[in-house]
Write a protein that holds these residues in place. Structure first.
Motif, PDB file in Angstrom:
ATOM      1  N   VAL A 127       2.034   2.311   9.788  1.00  0.00           N
ATOM      2  CA  VAL A 127       3.239   3.105   9.530  1.00  0.00           C
ATOM      3  C   VAL A 127       2.956   4.509  10.067  1.00  0.00           C
ATOM      4  O   VAL A 127       2.032   5.177   9.582  1.00  0.00           O
ATOM      5  CB  VAL A 127       3.583   3.148   8.039  1.00  0.00           C
ATOM      6  N   SER A 128       3.711   4.901  11.051  1.00  0.00           N
ATOM      7  CA  SER A 128       3.508   6.235  11.646  1.00  0.00           C
ATOM      8  C   SER A 128       4.811   7.027  11.542  1.00  0.00           C
ATOM      9  O   SER A 128       5.850   6.488  11.166  1.00  0.00           O
ATOM     10  CB  SER A 128       3.076   6.091  13.115  1.00  0.00           C
ATOM     11  N   LEU A 138       0.857  -1.185   0.000  1.00  0.00           N
ATOM     12  CA  LEU A 138       0.000   0.000   0.000  1.00  0.00           C
ATOM     13  C   LEU A 138       0.890   1.229   0.000  1.00  0.00           C
ATOM     14  O   LEU A 138       1.755   1.389   0.863  1.00  0.00           O
ATOM     15  CB  LEU A 138      -0.897   0.002   1.239  1.00  0.00           C
ATOM     16  N   ASN A 139       0.701   2.073  -0.980  1.00  0.00           N
ATOM     17  CA  ASN A 139       1.470   3.321  -1.105  1.00  0.00           C
ATOM     18  C   ASN A 139       0.516   4.469  -0.802  1.00  0.00           C
ATOM     19  O   ASN A 139      -0.476   4.655  -1.517  1.00  0.00           O
ATOM     20  CB  ASN A 139       2.046   3.430  -2.513  1.00  0.00           C
ATOM     21  N   GLY A 140       0.811   5.222   0.246  1.00  0.00           N
ATOM     22  CA  GLY A 140      -0.082   6.315   0.598  1.00  0.00           C
ATOM     23  C   GLY A 140       0.598   7.329   1.506  1.00  0.00           C
ATOM     24  O   GLY A 140       1.787   7.246   1.810  1.00  0.00           O
ATOM     25  N   LEU A 171      -6.183  -8.067   2.248  1.00  0.00           N
ATOM     26  CA  LEU A 171      -5.517  -6.808   2.615  1.00  0.00           C
ATOM     27  C   LEU A 171      -6.580  -5.726   2.678  1.00  0.00           C
ATOM     28  O   LEU A 171      -7.419  -5.609   1.773  1.00  0.00           O
ATOM     29  CB  LEU A 171      -4.463  -6.419   1.586  1.00  0.00           C
ATOM     30  N   SER A 172      -6.563  -4.967   3.728  1.00  0.00           N
ATOM     31  CA  SER A 172      -7.447  -3.800   3.802  1.00  0.00           C
ATOM     32  C   SER A 172      -6.634  -2.632   4.358  1.00  0.00           C
ATOM     33  O   SER A 172      -5.842  -2.803   5.283  1.00  0.00           O
ATOM     34  CB  SER A 172      -8.658  -4.086   4.701  1.00  0.00           C
ATOM     35  N   ALA A 173      -6.819  -1.477   3.738  1.00  0.00           N
ATOM     36  CA  ALA A 173      -6.039  -0.296   4.142  1.00  0.00           C
ATOM     37  C   ALA A 173      -6.965   0.911   4.257  1.00  0.00           C
ATOM     38  O   ALA A 173      -7.821   1.138   3.389  1.00  0.00           O
ATOM     39  CB  ALA A 173      -4.943  -0.029   3.126  1.00  0.00           C
ATOM     40  N   GLU A 213      -4.440  10.030  13.283  1.00  0.00           N
ATOM     41  CA  GLU A 213      -5.460   9.676  12.303  1.00  0.00           C
ATOM     42  C   GLU A 213      -4.893   9.524  10.908  1.00  0.00           C
ATOM     43  O   GLU A 213      -5.475   8.867  10.057  1.00  0.00           O
ATOM     44  CB  GLU A 213      -6.558  10.761  12.284  1.00  0.00           C
ATOM     45  N   GLN A 214      -3.751  10.187  10.666  1.00  0.00           N
ATOM     46  CA  GLN A 214      -3.185  10.128   9.326  1.00  0.00           C
ATOM     47  C   GLN A 214      -2.160   8.999   9.176  1.00  0.00           C
ATOM     48  O   GLN A 214      -1.488   8.904   8.152  1.00  0.00           O
ATOM     49  CB  GLN A 214      -2.521  11.471   8.988  1.00  0.00           C
ATOM     50  N   SER A 215      -2.040   8.124  10.155  1.00  0.00           N
ATOM     51  CA  SER A 215      -1.148   6.973  10.015  1.00  0.00           C
ATOM     52  C   SER A 215      -1.618   6.100   8.850  1.00  0.00           C
ATOM     53  O   SER A 215      -2.829   5.958   8.577  1.00  0.00           O
ATOM     54  CB  SER A 215      -1.133   6.146  11.302  1.00  0.00           C
ATOM     55  N   LEU A 216      -0.639   5.502   8.161  1.00  0.00           N
ATOM     56  CA  LEU A 216      -0.957   4.565   7.076  1.00  0.00           C
ATOM     57  C   LEU A 216      -1.163   3.199   7.727  1.00  0.00           C
ATOM     58  O   LEU A 216      -0.229   2.603   8.261  1.00  0.00           O
ATOM     59  CB  LEU A 216       0.193   4.523   6.063  1.00  0.00           C
TER      60      LEU A 216
END
Length: 712
Positions: free
Chosen positions: A564-565, A466-468, A593-595, A474-477
């Motif tokens: 990922v923080s 997952l690329n984001g 996979l869920s993101a 709240e904005q952690s991937l």
């Protein structure tokens, strides 16, 4: 006359005599002629036969008698047929009318004796004597001609010798000279047990020397009678001009020739043919089949000779036919098969003809002997992938072969050829197989062979990414994934930030921190990787001492969450990856996979995945935005869309879903008519990316959940 006939053979166990009698009476003015025939012989299961050749119309009395002596036939029966087998008369017990017939011998008047009088015209006839119910033993056979004028011109006896000698007597009457020929045939008689070395002794009459090699048969015989036994020198015979009126005998006396038929070697058994012919007649003797090869089985691929011994005129011709289809086979007494096989099997008949008539023999049935099959090439073990064909073959030698294939002990229905074929195998087809090869002789079973059907390496997910955008809180991937199956297995989870700059990605997360959760509890975490960067699991290499994060750990089947923080309040683009670290271990696999991420109106989240294996994998991909409102998300993306790529090629895309929302796979349901997006497809092994974004930049960004499900 009866006492005279058996003076030399008063008991059954003593030698038998055959007597031919020419009767006196009205015929005395005639030239000498054969008038009666008598023999005491052994009756086996096949019976004894007397062959008559008639000239003119004759009244003939035939009897078969047995006396109360040791070894005598208990209950004789007789039948008279034409040479072609048409029944004329038969008798089991003599009738009262026959009992009063003055020509009936005294010894043929017992209650079980058989006798019949018939009128016969010119032609060939066969008298057959057997025992009632298949009985065997000794019996006396008499044939008496009581008519005047031309008479019987040939007698022949086919019987089995039992004991040292078989007595034969022929009586004739008339006056003057008569040309006679007599022969004893044994070795080449086409029967199962022929007399090997025939010996014929004339015991009464004008001659004491009966030895004449059959190879020296005089012309008056060869011009009148078919050559007996084809002039085989092992047989014996004589042709003579015999004077009826002998010195010192009254001209009215009946004359008798008495013979003893035996085997010169002293053998006690054997079947023979005795013939005596009147050579002075001008009547053409019609053909008669004395004997033919019995029905038998013939060894395949061997030489075999089919034979018929046929009497009659020397003008007789023979032709063989396969009576099962009427096809002509050969001419002459013999049919030689140089290489007999099953295609030659059938019923064979000989057709004999001359100016005096014709006859068709009974059938001789020849069949190819079935020999036990021999497996020359055995089937061999076989390993195939499921879905591929499997073929076992066997090669066997033999005739009339049939095949039955078995799996263990279970007969495989329809598998009845030398090849066993499964066009599309399944793993359940694995097992042990064998074939039974059979024919009329029996069966043999092949070596057991194993069929191993391996499941193909199934299509499965081995990498999820997952690329984001990653930031604080709240904005952690954040991504969730599920491991299904049994047993623990090594997985690699990576959080890539600074190394993305090497691939041209801007605004990368400078120092990502990676945390792996099982349920609500942290399980593993990493800030900066040290010893294993995950390249062995399939990831691209990380520079030494980079600030990227890597977790290598054994995961049991279950659901996991990874985040990922950022440290130090940093934000930026990051790549979250999950790898199957032991791809050869198929006991467990990644299935979901869920993101969750928050996108600006113009931002895109990219999820990547890799399918490995040999079979296609059904996939369901979802982008949930509006559906998140039901879970209390206040800033959900109003109208997400999905685009599925392989390399630069768009394979599928969706804006607003319809039909299948993936809930059957465990996903939360979507409301009918919502603007969430779903792609349902089946993909070949390979690498793919899914792009999720807002369908309309004017509607702004928001929180979106990207989900990927294995659909099996």
């Amino acid at each position: 006359m009866a006492a005279h006939l058996f003076d030399f053979a008063p008991r059954w166990l003593k030698p038998l005599a055959v007597v031919f009698v020419l009767l006196a009476g009205p015929a005395m003015a005639q030239r000498p002629q054969l008038a009666s025939f008598s023999t005491r012989t052994y009756i086996d299961a096949d019976g004894a036969r007397v062959f008559l050749t008639i000239e003119g119309v004759r009244s003939v009395l035939v009897s078969a008698a047995s006396r109360d002596l040791a070894g005598a036939l208990a209950d004789p029966q007789l039948e008279i047929r034409t040479a072609d087998g048409v029944l004329i008369a038969s008798s089991n017990d003599r009738t009262e009318t026959i009992l009063g017939d003055g020509s009936l011998p005294d010894y043929a008047k017992g209650p079980k004796d058989a006798a019949v009088r018939v009128t016969l015209s010119t032609g060939a006839y066969v008298v057959r004597v057997t025992g009632v119910g298949g009985g065997t033993g000794g019996a006396t056979i008499d044939v008496r001609d009581s008519s005047s004028g031309p008479g019987i011109i040939s007698y022949a006896l086919r019987a089995r010798s039992e004991g040292a000698q078989t007595p034969i007597a022929v009586t004739f009457g008339g006056s003057g000279n008569i040309n006679l020929a007599w022969f004893l045939t044994g070795p080449n008689l086409p029967v199962t047990n022929p007399l090997a070395t025939p010996k014929l002794t004339l015991t009464s009459g004008a001659f004491t020397d009966s030895a004449l090699p059959i190879t020296n048969i005089p012309a008056n015989v060869t011009g009148s009678v078919r050559t007996p036994a084809r002039r085989d020198a092992r047989n014996v015979g004589r042709a003579v001009l015999w004077s009826y009126n002998l010195p010192g005998q009254p001209s009215t006396a009946n004359k008798t020739l008495s013979f003893l038929a035996a085997d010169a070697s002293g053998a006690s058994q054997g079947e023979f043919l005795f013939e005596i012919h009147d050579l002075d007649t001008t009547t053409v003797r019609p053909p008669v089949v004395y004997a033919q090869t019995p029905s038998t089985s013939v060894t395949p691929n061997s030489a075999f000779t089919l034979t018929a011994l046929v009497g009659g005129s020397s003008l007789t011709s023979l032709r063989w036919f396969l009576s099962t289809n009427g096809s002509f086979t050969a001419s002459g007494e013999d049919v030689l098969f140089s290489n007999f096989n099953s295609t030659l099997s059938g019923d064979y008949r000989v057709f004999a003809t001359n100016p005096g008539g014709s006859v068709t023999s009974a059938p001789t049935t020849l069949t190819a002997t079935a020999t036990l099959p021999v497996i020359t090439i055995q089937p061999t073990d076989l390993t195939v992938d499921a879905g591929q064909p499997a073929r076992f073959s066997v090669i066997a030698a033999g005739t009339g072969l049939t095949y039955e294939w078995y799996r263990s002990t279970a007969l495989q229905v329809g598998a009845n050829t030398s090849t066993f074929f499964i066009p599309i195998t399944q793993v359940s087809d694995s097992g042990t197989y064998a074939v039974v090869v059979s024919n009329a002789a029996g069966s043999v079973t092949s070596n057991p062979v194993k069929l191993t059907v391996t499941a193909p390496n199934p299509g499965r997910l081995v990498n999820l990414s997952l690329n984001g955008f990653a930031g604080l809180d709240e904005q952690s991937l954040i991504a969730g994934f599920v491991v299904a199956g049994t047993g623990g297995k090594l997985h690699t989870v990576r959080g890539i930030g600074p190394t993305l700059a090497n691939f041209g990605v801007g605004n990368t997360l400078a120092d990502p921190r990676l945390t792996l959760y099982q349920g609500a509890n942290p399980r593993d975490s990493n800030d900066n990787w040290t010893t294993d960067d995950g390249r062995n699991a399939g990831g691209f290499p990380l520079p030494a001492h980079s600030l990227d994060a890597v977790i290598n750990t054994f995961l049991a089947p279950g659901a996991y969450t990874v985040a990922v923080s950022a440290l130090n309040n940093a934000t930026g683009n990051a790549l979250l990856e999950v790898y199957d670290g032991q791809r050869s271990n198929l006991n467990s696999r990644l299935i979901n996979l869920s993101a969750r991420t928050q996108l600006a109106a113009t931002q895109t989240v990219i999820a990547g995945f890799v399918i490995e294996g040999e079979t296609p994998l059904p996939i369901v991909i979802r982008a949930a935005g509006p559906a998140l409102s039901g879970f209390g998300v206040t800033n959900a993306m109003a109208d997400p869309k999905l685009v599925l790529y392989r390399d630069q090629t768009i394979l599928a895309q969706n804006d607003n879903w319809s039909g299948d929302d993936g809930r059957r796979l465990g996903a939360f349901p979507l409301e009918t008519g919502s603007k969430d997006s779903v792609i349902v497809t089946t993909l070949q092994p390979g690498a793919y990316t899914v792009w999720g974004s807002s369908a309309n930049a004017a509607n702004g960004g928001g929180v979106v959940v990207i989900e990927l499900y294995e659909d099996r």
